[in-house]
Motif scaffolding. Structure first.
Motif, mmCIF file in Angstrom:
data_model
loop_
_atom_site.group_PDB
_atom_site.id
_atom_site.type_symbol
_atom_site.label_atom_id
_atom_site.label_comp_id
_atom_site.label_asym_id
_atom_site.label_seq_id
_atom_site.Cartn_x
_atom_site.Cartn_y
_atom_site.Cartn_z
ATOM 1 N N ARG A 38 -20.615 -3.236 3.219
ATOM 2 C CA ARG A 38 -19.689 -2.658 2.125
ATOM 3 C C ARG A 38 -20.793 -2.213 0.999
ATOM 4 N NH1 ARG A 38 -14.515 -5.999 1.182
ATOM 5 N NH2 ARG A 38 -13.177 -5.197 2.759
ATOM 6 N N VAL A 67 -5.798 1.299 6.202
ATOM 7 C CA VAL A 67 -4.711 0.263 6.017
ATOM 8 C C VAL A 67 -3.550 0.835 6.747
ATOM 9 C CG1 VAL A 67 -2.953 -0.905 4.808
ATOM 10 C CG2 VAL A 67 -5.471 -0.960 4.147
ATOM 11 N N PHE A 85 -8.917 -3.482 -3.627
ATOM 12 C CA PHE A 85 -9.041 -1.819 -3.388
ATOM 13 C C PHE A 85 -7.760 -1.125 -3.984
ATOM 14 C CE2 PHE A 85 -11.781 -3.507 -0.123
ATOM 15 C CZ PHE A 85 -12.864 -2.887 -0.729
ATOM 16 N N THR A 102 1.000 -1.190 0.014
ATOM 17 C CA THR A 102 0.019 -0.071 -0.060
ATOM 18 C C THR A 102 0.899 1.202 0.021
ATOM 19 O OG1 THR A 102 -0.135 -0.270 2.364
ATOM 20 C CG2 THR A 102 -2.071 -1.027 1.281
ATOM 21 N N GLN A 156 -10.465 2.734 2.144
ATOM 22 C CA GLN A 156 -9.800 1.420 2.594
ATOM 23 C C GLN A 156 -8.194 1.816 2.730
ATOM 24 O OE1 GLN A 156 -10.975 -1.064 3.398
ATOM 25 N NE2 GLN A 156 -13.000 -1.264 2.658
ATOM 26 N N THR A 216 -14.388 4.718 -1.857
ATOM 27 C CA THR A 216 -14.341 3.704 -1.204
ATOM 28 C C THR A 216 -12.640 3.052 -1.057
ATOM 29 O OG1 THR A 216 -16.372 3.143 -1.749
ATOM 30 C CG2 THR A 216 -14.955 1.050 -1.260
ATOM 31 N N GLN A 217 -12.174 3.355 -2.199
ATOM 32 C CA GLN A 217 -10.752 2.954 -2.618
ATOM 33 C C GLN A 217 -10.048 3.707 -1.380
ATOM 34 O OE1 GLN A 217 -9.911 3.590 -6.531
ATOM 35 N NE2 GLN A 217 -8.616 1.734 -6.514
ATOM 36 N N GLU A 242 -11.347 -6.676 7.438
ATOM 37 C CA GLU A 242 -11.269 -6.409 6.110
ATOM 38 C C GLU A 242 -10.635 -7.325 5.193
ATOM 39 O OE1 GLU A 242 -12.736 -3.439 5.206
ATOM 40 O OE2 GLU A 242 -13.213 -2.550 7.039
ATOM 41 N N SER A 302 -12.568 -9.358 2.004
ATOM 42 C CA SER A 302 -12.295 -9.372 0.463
ATOM 43 C C SER A 302 -12.080 -10.699 -0.002
ATOM 44 C CB SER A 302 -10.988 -8.492 0.383
ATOM 45 O OG SER A 302 -11.146 -7.138 0.583
ATOM 46 N N PHE A 312 -7.576 -8.349 -0.852
ATOM 47 C CA PHE A 312 -7.886 -6.904 -0.230
ATOM 48 C C PHE A 312 -7.119 -5.960 -1.110
ATOM 49 C CE2 PHE A 312 -6.727 -3.320 2.204
ATOM 50 C CZ PHE A 312 -7.946 -2.699 2.799
#
Ligand SMILES: [Zn+2]
Length: 580
Positions: A394, A432, A578, A238, A428, A424-425, A498, A502, A574
């Protein structure tokens, strides 16, 4: 791997020294234990329900007394010693010295109950005087926390005043004062909190663990190394996308304040901890729900996937009332089908999400196989039920779901799809980075509570959230996050929930609900499944019932996940969903 452990265990049961005697002893123990604990647990659950729906002191007193009775059962030292001995003769696993147990897999139903009992007793083996000291200090901090009033220029302000300033104020100085005010409670409680950490560590050390963090993780049947590995992976996967999202956001925010992006400070974001998406991308989803009935929508949706919730709703407490608990939860009263939810419904997107979320928890509990023993009729782990709740929660902002449930015209759908997906992206990915800070900081906090924690906090915030530390001496603002006090060493479970949601979503889309002949579905599935809504698909309900809800805690959580999705818990899906 699963087969080997099974065979190994079978050998112990069949050919070990006096296994049949041990087996009988264990069965007798379980029978007597459940006879004692089941009625207490049902009464305590009812008391909790009454207390939450009425707010009456007498219900809280009744609850406290029952909780104490239950604690006394699990605190019994002789029984714990017996369980320990039984467990050692059942399998060679040990948990001495805080060393993580090898993953438990494929154990028989009896051994699984033994594991559940062992950990439940272990959590309650803290020496009584020390345990009281811990509870008293915890209570003292929480009281101080709830009565503390932050001030701006000597004037008292509430947290909602602070949120209003952080979401609307354009004057940077006023924002700074509000942000600093949100952290003031940290300095007020920090010395007690560090003392609480020391006491918790002392308790854990006396039980043979490195520290309380390790103790908490192992007694909740998780593995510290595995958690580290998951968080490391999340960090790597991420960090690049987060940096890109954040620099785009920084430009938007800097323009709004009339400053340069490199001048942005923590108070320029819309949340004290930068854990929620700033309102710049916010989309008014409430307009889609205001003329609807979120209760009816949820009821219709769950019936459509073959998991009707009418009985749950009939027992539930759904609307706002004076004296009632203001948030929401799902509650399994008796592990025999009496499941209820508490909400304070309004026809808004937030409450659409909440009722879908709480009913997700509720169906998990409702559909446990009644043929499983009482000790196993609960979710595999607190994060697995969170995962199911998140999976359904969700949907409230999923454009495909909204289109079908709310009969939206195509043009509205397209516009919604574009904005809500971006929101949403970002939400998320932001979560994280925040969860990584919480996880690592708390791990280090328990490893050495006497280090310079204020500096440590900012090093992590700079590294993972890319925020700049404020000038001047650092305060203990981190301690204003109440989770450190009230829900220690738990935050990582929100992240795991989460991740699981996913992983299940991916499996549902590609293996359960696959409709290869339908080109629209195939295209949506290819596009990371974001356009898939589950509506009307009874096989999704059947799949979850059979593989997740039914078995309850029959298997260790990671074995359940492997059985249900073909692989153990992994952050891969996940990230696929995302962060692309
Ligand atoms: Zn939940």
């Amino acid at each position: 791997m699963l087969v080997i452990v099974d065979a190994f265990l079978a050998a112990f049961l069949v050919t070990g020294c006096g296994p049949s005697v041990k087996e009988t002893e264990l069965k007798d123990f379980i029978k007597a234990h459940v006879a004692k604990v089941e009625p207490l647990s049902t009464q305590a659950n009812l008391a909790y329900w009454d207390a939450s729906t009425t707010g009456k002191a007498e219900d809280y007193d009744r609850l406290k007394k029952l909780q104490l009775d239950i604690h006394q059962v699990y605190g019994n030292r002789d029984e714990f010693a017996l369980l320990k001995e039984l467990r050692e003769s059942f399998s060679p696993r040990t948990c001495a010295g805080g060393k993580p147990c090898p993953q438990v897999a494929g154990l028989s139903k009896l051994a699984r109950q033994l594991d559940k009992l062992y950990y439940a007793y272990l959590q309650n083996q803290i020496e009584p005087t020390l345990s009281k000291e811990i509870v008293d200090l915890d209570t003292k901090i929480q009281e101080r926390y709830s009565t503390f009033r932050a001030t701006i220029d000597g004037k008292e302000v509430t947290m909602s005043d602070i949120y209003t300033i952080l979401t609307t104020e354009k004057d940077c100085h006023k924002r700074e004062l509000a942000w600093r005010a949100s952290k003031q409670v940290g300095d007020a409680i920090v010395s007690d909190l560090i003392q609480l950490v020391r006491l918790r560590n002392k308790a854990a050390e006396e039980l043979g663990f490195d520290n309380y963090h390790t103790f908490s993780i192992i007694t909740s049947e998780q593995n510290p190394q595995e958690l580290d590995r998951i968080f490391e992976q999340l960090d790597q996967l991420t960090s690049g996308p987060f940096a890109r999202f954040k620099s785009e956001l920084d430009q938007v925010l800097a323009d709004a304040y009339g400053i340069k992006p490199e001048e942005l400070m923590p108070w320029h974001y819309h949340d004290p901890f930068f854990q929620r998406t700033p309102l710049v991308y916010e989309l008014d989803l409430d307009q889609y729900y205001q003329d609807r009935d979120v209760r009816k929508l949820a009821q219709k949706f769950y019936a459509g996937i073959g998991l009707p919730v009418d009985d749950i709703l009939a027992r539930s407490d759904l609307y706002d009332r004076v004296g009632k608990y203001p948030h929401a939860f799902s509650h399994d009263i008796d592990r025999r089908g009496d499941v209820r939810i508490l909400c304070n419904l309004q026809n808004t997107e937030r409450w659409m999400e909440t009722i879908l979320h709480e009913l997700g928890h509720a169906i998990y509990s409702k559909y446990h196989n009644q043929s499983e023993p009482w000790l196993l009729r609960e979710p595999a782990h607190s994060f697995t039920t969170e995962g199911i709740a998140v999976l359904f929660g969700r949907l409230s902002r999923n454009a495909a779901w909204m289109r079908e449930m709310l009969d939206l015209p195509d043009v509205q759908y397209k516009e919604l799809d574009k904005v809500s997906w971006k929101y949403t992206q970002f939400g998320q990915i932001l979560f994280v980075r925040w969860a990584i800070v919480m996880y690592y900081f708390e791990k280090h906090l328990y490893a050495d509570p006497d280090q310079d924690l204020n500096t440590l906090w900012w090093e992590m915030v700079e590294k993972y959230q890319l925020l700049r530390r404020p000038p001047g001496p650092l305060d203990a603002g981190w301690a204003s996050k109440l989770h450190f006090t009230s829900a220690p060493c738990y935050y990582h479970n929100y992240m795991l929930g989460e991740i699981l949601a996913s992983q299940l979503h991916h499996y549902i889309v590609h293996e359960v609900a696959k409709r290869q002949s339908d080109p629209a579905f195939a295209a949506a599935a290819a596009e990371s499944a974001k356009g898939v809504s589950y509506i009307g698909q009874k096989k999704i309900g059947k799949y979850l019932h059979e593989n997740v809800f039914g078995p309850g805690a029959r298997y260790h959580w990671n074995e359940m996940i492997e059985r249900a999705t073909g692989e153990p818990l992994t952050p891969r899906y996940f990230v696929d969903q995302f962060i692309r």
